[in-house]
Design a protein around this motif. Structure first.
Motif, PDB file in Angstrom:
ATOM      1  N   LEU A 168       0.817  -1.212   0.000  1.00  0.00           N
ATOM      2  CA  LEU A 168       0.000   0.000   0.000  1.00  0.00           C
ATOM      3  C   LEU A 168       0.851   1.262   0.000  1.00  0.00           C
ATOM      4  O   LEU A 168       0.594   2.205  -0.763  1.00  0.00           O
ATOM      5  CB  LEU A 168      -0.929  -0.011   1.216  1.00  0.00           C
ATOM      6  N   THR A 169       1.855   1.317   0.860  1.00  0.00           N
ATOM      7  CA  THR A 169       2.726   2.490   0.881  1.00  0.00           C
ATOM      8  C   THR A 169       3.521   2.615  -0.401  1.00  0.00           C
ATOM      9  O   THR A 169       3.759   3.724  -0.889  1.00  0.00           O
ATOM     10  CB  THR A 169       3.673   2.407   2.088  1.00  0.00           C
ATOM     11  N   ALA A 170       3.941   1.469  -0.974  1.00  0.00           N
ATOM     12  CA  ALA A 170       4.693   1.510  -2.231  1.00  0.00           C
ATOM     13  C   ALA A 170       3.798   1.936  -3.397  1.00  0.00           C
ATOM     14  O   ALA A 170       4.250   2.639  -4.312  1.00  0.00           O
ATOM     15  CB  ALA A 170       5.308   0.146  -2.510  1.00  0.00           C
TER      16      ALA A 170
ATOM     17  N   TRP B 185      -0.569   8.407   3.620  1.00  0.00           N
ATOM     18  CA  TRP B 185      -1.843   7.920   4.136  1.00  0.00           C
ATOM     19  C   TRP B 185      -2.549   7.137   3.030  1.00  0.00           C
ATOM     20  O   TRP B 185      -3.560   7.574   2.499  1.00  0.00           O
ATOM     21  CB  TRP B 185      -2.705   9.088   4.622  1.00  0.00           C
ATOM     22  N   PRO B 186      -2.015   5.973   2.640  1.00  0.00           N
ATOM     23  CA  PRO B 186      -2.565   5.267   1.472  1.00  0.00           C
ATOM     24  C   PRO B 186      -3.984   4.762   1.686  1.00  0.00           C
ATOM     25  O   PRO B 186      -4.787   4.763   0.753  1.00  0.00           O
ATOM     26  CB  PRO B 186      -1.583   4.118   1.268  1.00  0.00           C
TER      27      PRO B 186
ATOM     28  N   HIS C  14      -9.781   9.596  11.751  1.00  0.00           N
ATOM     29  CA  HIS C  14      -8.863  10.083  10.735  1.00  0.00           C
ATOM     30  C   HIS C  14      -7.820  11.015  11.320  1.00  0.00           C
ATOM     31  O   HIS C  14      -6.710  11.105  10.822  1.00  0.00           O
ATOM     32  CB  HIS C  14      -9.647  10.806   9.636  1.00  0.00           C
ATOM     33  N   ALA C  15      -8.168  11.701  12.408  1.00  0.00           N
ATOM     34  CA  ALA C  15      -7.284  12.724  12.927  1.00  0.00           C
ATOM     35  C   ALA C  15      -6.542  12.314  14.186  1.00  0.00           C
ATOM     36  O   ALA C  15      -5.547  12.932  14.536  1.00  0.00           O
ATOM     37  CB  ALA C  15      -8.084  13.998  13.219  1.00  0.00           C
TER      38      ALA C  15
END
Length: 624
Positions: free
Chosen positions: A263-265, A276-277, A455-456
């Protein structure tokens, strides 16, 4: 019998062999519906075939009929006749055992009376009766005459009952000495105390998914939240797609290069630096949902189902009404002392007592850590530390005024506990790169009632944190067999991973953190840790997936954990090791086995222990 086996293939019966089916056919006991009778017929035929009988079809009157040939070459035309021959063959073809059974069915002859010297008839004494003494009184004679009433004739048993008894005689019986020992044991200990135990899987479970990647995407796929090869895209700040791809268990397969990215890649491949994928990878199905939305929806549904379950509610309520059945120190049963404030129980010797005390007694966890005095009332004078969970009188600590700024739910007994708590919070949810695409992350389950705050508020309270904890739970279940506590019936590993509390101290897991080691977003190794304070921490569960073993993954995971604990001031790490791997922990990881005196130094801390494990310890040194 003239029929011979044909040259055609041998008749094959599908189904399992069952000797009981042969006996039921022999005894005309093959009853039930058509399906049940067909099943017994198949089992009986398969039993005969397995014992060396030949079964084949022979033509008769324009159709084929089944024939049964025994090992001695004798052929039978019906299954019932073949089954009878098989049973007779086991018993010696109607030999000695059957003859004895038949003799037992014959009506017994009446007992003969002996005559005395004076010509009177003296009744014959049966087995178990008393012989009349000379000069017996009238009452004794009448009692003896009553015993001479004709017995009811024995009813002849049916062939079914006879063969059932004959069949039971072939079952192995335990030795008489073993039966006597079991009866004696039941008298001494009528109720067996079940201890919590955990066993390592030597090999992966057949038909399991141990070869599948353990990622957030695989967890969402297994729970039917997203579909395999479902279309997704990575969006920019204005919502336009930068890269498109498809979901797989290992990651996102890009449409432009057909490579599978973590996901990060995949986020970096799309040219974004948002880090933040999950929030920016969108399902391309018209719903507009992100992967974060999918995780949040699954977490909320799992939380709702747990709260609405009446079984869980009943078990939680039971904890406040009954005492524990095992000692909270050694996790064994026996003669226990129950705490008058909590459900915990202890052996007298495990808490350093020579005899059972009189009056109210409080366990070490319910007493002040300084004056060792407890109370039945829930007053504010005895408060628990947020980090080490020990209880203290504010007057004993003389820190009442200096700690008034801390709320009741966030109070610390010392500056060292406060610094440890702060250090763990700073580590939590932040992946630490370890090289070779490996990352080390500290996680903890945190309840969050407001979805918009996910989310925060960071990874510690987000749905992504919940997803990774579930993936870590699957990884531990792959390596350990399920372990349910006898007191609550719940899965101990699951309660530890999600830091669930309890009124019972040995089942109170609120302070546990989970450490995961990931390779390209795939969980490969997991450990659980609880830090009680500056002196000691425990690590009861450590697991590395089968496909990643013998690659040093566990050493990397534990080594980074020890380094961070030493930085926080922790001096000793406790580990309950399974007997089969104690040598591994002592020779390769530097642990040593704890003695009874060393264990008694930490009675105020309730370590998680399992049946058959050996407590080990390691002194931690901070790297300069």
């Amino acid at each position: 019998m003239a029929d011979k086996p044909a040259k055609s293939a041998k008749f094959v019966v599908e189904g399992e062999a069952c000797e009981d089916a042969v006996f039921r056919w022999c005894n005309d006991a093959c009853t039930g519906g058509p399906g049940k009778k067909t099943e017994l017929t198949s089992k009986a035929k398969n039993q005969l075939s397995a014992m060396g009988w030949n079964l084949w079809h022979a033509p008769k009157n324009g159709r084929l009929e089944l024939r049964y040939q025994s090992q001695q070459g004798k052929v039978y035309y019906t299954l019932k006749a073949a089954c009878r021959s098989y049973v007779d063959g086991i018993s010696g073809a109607g030999g000695e055992e059957r003859a004895v059974a038949d003799r037992n069915l014959e009506p017994k002859k009446p007992l003969k009376r002996k005559s005395t010297s004076d010509g009177s008839v003296q009744p014959r004494v049966r087995k178990g009766e008393k012989k009349l003494r000379p000069g017996a009184g009238r009452e004794e004679i009448h009692k003896a005459a009553a015993n001479l009433e004709p017995k009811q004739p024995l009813k002849r048993k049916t062939l079914l009952l006879e063969n059932q008894a004959f069949y039971e005689s072939f079952r192995p019986q335990p030795p008489k000495r073993e039966i006597e020992l079991k009866e004696k044991e039941n008298q001494i200990k009528p109720r067996l105390i079940k201890r919590s135990s955990i066993r390592i899987r030597e090999d992966p479970v057949l038909n399991s998914s141990h070869r599948n990647p353990k990622t957030i995407l695989s967890w969402l796929i297994d729970n039917d939240v997203v579909s395999m090869l479902g279309k997704v895209y990575y969006r920019n700040k204005v919502g336009m797609p930068l890269k498109k791809g498809r979901i797989t268990r290992s990651g996102i397969q890009c449409d432009c290069c057909f490579r599978v990215f973590a996901l990060t890649a995949f986020e970096a491949h799309a040219g974004s630096r948002n880090h933040w994928p999950m929030a920016n990878i969108i399902l391309d199905d018209g719903s507009g949902r992100s992967l974060s939305d999918c995780q949040r929806h699954l977490r909320n549904s799992m939380t709702r189902s747990k709260v609405e379950s009446p079984v869980n509610a009943k078990k939680d309520d039971s904890e406040t009404h009954k005492s524990d059945d095992v000692c909270s120190v050694c996790c064994d049963g026996g003669e226990l002392i129950c705490c008058d404030r909590c459900p915990s129980a202890f052996h007298a010797k495990c808490v350093g007592l020579k005899e059972v005390p009189d009056g109210d007694w409080f366990c070490p966890s319910c007493c002040c850590g300084i004056c060792c005095v407890g109370s039945l009332s829930d007053d504010d004078s005895l408060r628990a530390c947020q980090q080490c969970e020990r209880k203290f009188h504010l007057g004993c600590l003389m820190l009442k005024e200096s700690n008034e700024h801390s709320g009741k739910n966030n109070w610390f007994c010392s500056h060292s506990c406060e610094s440890i708590f702060s250090g763990l919070q700073n580590l939590m949810g932040k992946p630490i790169p370890m090289g070779n695409n490996l990352t080390w992350t500290l996680l903890k389950a945190v309840a969050c009632s407001n979805d918009d705050a996910d989310h925060a508020s960071g990874l510690d309270s987000s749905a992504e944190n919940h997803s990774k904890l579930n993936v870590a739970l699957d990884a531990i279940h792959e390596c350990f067999e399920p372990s349910n506590d006898a007191y609550t019936g719940r899965d101990i590993v699951q309660d530890v991973i999600f830091s669930r509390g309890s009124n019972l101290k040995r089942l109170n897991f609120k302070g546990f953190y989970t450490v995961i080691l990931e390779e390209n977003d795939e969980v490969v190794s997991v450990a659980t840790v609880r830090v009680y304070g500056k002196p000691v921490a425990e690590m009861p569960l450590v697991a590395t997936r089968f496909s990643y073993r013998r690659r040093g993954m566990c050493r990397i995971l534990v080594g980074e954990l020890e380094k961070n604990l030493a930085k926080l001031g922790v001096q000793k790490l406790i580990l309950p090791a399974v007997a089969g791997v104690v040598d591994t922990w002592t020779t390769k990881f530097g642990f040593s086995q704890m003695t009874g005196d060393q264990r008694s130094e930490f009675l105020q801390y309730t370590f998680l222990d399992f049946q058959g494990t050996i407590m080990c310890q390691k002194h931690l040194k901070m790297e300069l």
